[in-house]
Design an enzyme around this catalytic site. Sequence first.
Site, PDB file in Angstrom:
ATOM      1  N   GLU A 169      29.000 -15.768   6.105  1.00 17.33           N
ATOM      2  CA  GLU A 169      30.326 -16.174   5.633  1.00 17.33           C
ATOM      3  C   GLU A 169      30.866 -15.138   4.645  1.00 17.33           C
ATOM      4  O   GLU A 169      30.112 -14.294   4.157  1.00 17.33           O
ATOM      5  CB  GLU A 169      30.252 -17.560   4.992  1.00 17.33           C
ATOM      6  CG  GLU A 169      29.797 -18.630   5.976  1.00 17.33           C
ATOM      7  CD  GLU A 169      29.830 -20.040   5.399  1.00 17.33           C
ATOM      8  OE1 GLU A 169      30.162 -20.185   4.192  1.00 17.33           O
ATOM      9  OE2 GLU A 169      29.548 -20.985   6.150  1.00 17.33           O
ATOM     10  N   GLU A 406      21.271  -8.548  10.125  1.00 19.27           N
ATOM     11  CA  GLU A 406      20.058  -9.327  10.425  1.00 19.27           C
ATOM     12  C   GLU A 406      19.054  -9.276   9.278  1.00 19.27           C
ATOM     13  O   GLU A 406      17.839  -9.245   9.479  1.00 19.27           O
ATOM     14  CB  GLU A 406      19.420  -8.879  11.740  1.00 19.27           C
ATOM     15  CG  GLU A 406      20.237  -9.319  12.935  1.00 19.27           C
ATOM     16  CD  GLU A 406      19.403  -9.751  14.124  1.00 19.27           C
ATOM     17  OE1 GLU A 406      18.283 -10.264  13.926  1.00 19.27           O
ATOM     18  OE2 GLU A 406      19.880  -9.574  15.248  1.00 19.27           O
TER      19      GLU A 406
END
Length: 428
Positions: A169, A406
Amino acid sequence: FFFFYSSFSSRRTIMLSSISRLACSKSVPKARSFGTTVAPSNGIGFDLSDDQKGFQELARNFARNQVIPAAPEWDKTGEYPKALLQEAHKLGLMNTHVPKEYGGLELGILDNIIIVEEMAYACSGFSTAMGGNDLGQMPVILAGNDEQKKKYLGRCIDEPLHVSYCVTEPSCGSDVAAIKTSAVKKGDKWILNGQKMWITNGGHANWYFVLARTNPTAKAGSAMTGFIVEREWPGVVVGRKEWNMGQRASDTRGITFEDVEVPDANRLGPEGFGFKLAMGAFDRTRPPVAAGAVGLAQRAHDEALKYAMTRKTMGTEIINHQMVGAMLADMAIGIEASRMLTYRSGYEMDVGRKNTIYASMAKAMAADVANKAASDAVQIFGGNGFNSEYPVEKLMRDAKIFQIYEGTAQIQRMIIARELAGIAKERL
């Protein structure tokens, strides 16, 4: 059942015929003889299986004959490589982890690592666009029921569709526990609201895996739930394509969810299982990300070596200057070590053992090696390396994201330290 079995058989036939057709090509180097596979009965092995050599050869031919020539234009324009992604899908190089009963090849993590390295050698933005499906689909593979897998994995086999993993986010990337996107249960539906950011394939995805907070008072481990959200549903708003430093062939966007009605049938796993599900996916997708970094580093090394063998200063090729030779040697050391650690991380998962520490080690090391290799390649090219007419400046820009997405380089080290502490406690 017959439909999915036929789909699997067809995909495997296509891949095998592609391997047969391309394996004899002399237009690209033959597969390296070193590597690792599931150990033979007498111990560790460092040879790829015949199937793995075939996957590698197929991927290498496709990447070097088709992707490399197109990559500079993608970098300049930010064009999404839709046509070549469709070709990769046709060849069987995408969605390789999808189980056989849903039409996929069900290849292992190590098999996928071998393919991803070849794709990233050609263009890591292209390999990231391919890999977005792996990450987005993994929660469905891990926690989806039969109907969800048939519907959402099956359609990705039937058509060259794309998938996105929506967790990050605007205000929280590494801090997944702090996400604000919420889902509130109303009858047999969930009302989803929130904003996700830096979503790979966001503008081209057919559906999204979305992690949302469903219990505002619980701790992170039981506060979140995963959902499958279709792009065409009312309230799904796709943001503009972000113009990034590198990997511009990869489509990255913000995705906003405004009162999106998600059927409870699209909930993945039990309520409150989302955080564990999202983290569990990383153990399976971080090794291929590490492989992407290895592929980029290998390309940087090969470009620098080729240049050093032909560029002359002070009456000799620059590879004969000890400082340049030492840079190339250090590149080769780092690349080979990273490759072996990346293979180990995939191997551990494939044989059914927990690979968390190896996945983070591989991701952290390979990302650092890729960044150093790309930077040193620019240095070896000198002034030419700083110019966009030569390939290494793109590699340097593309490499940085491997230390960020990641799980950042710092987060990987935190995971490794936590795993080490756990191992130490078990031994005491």
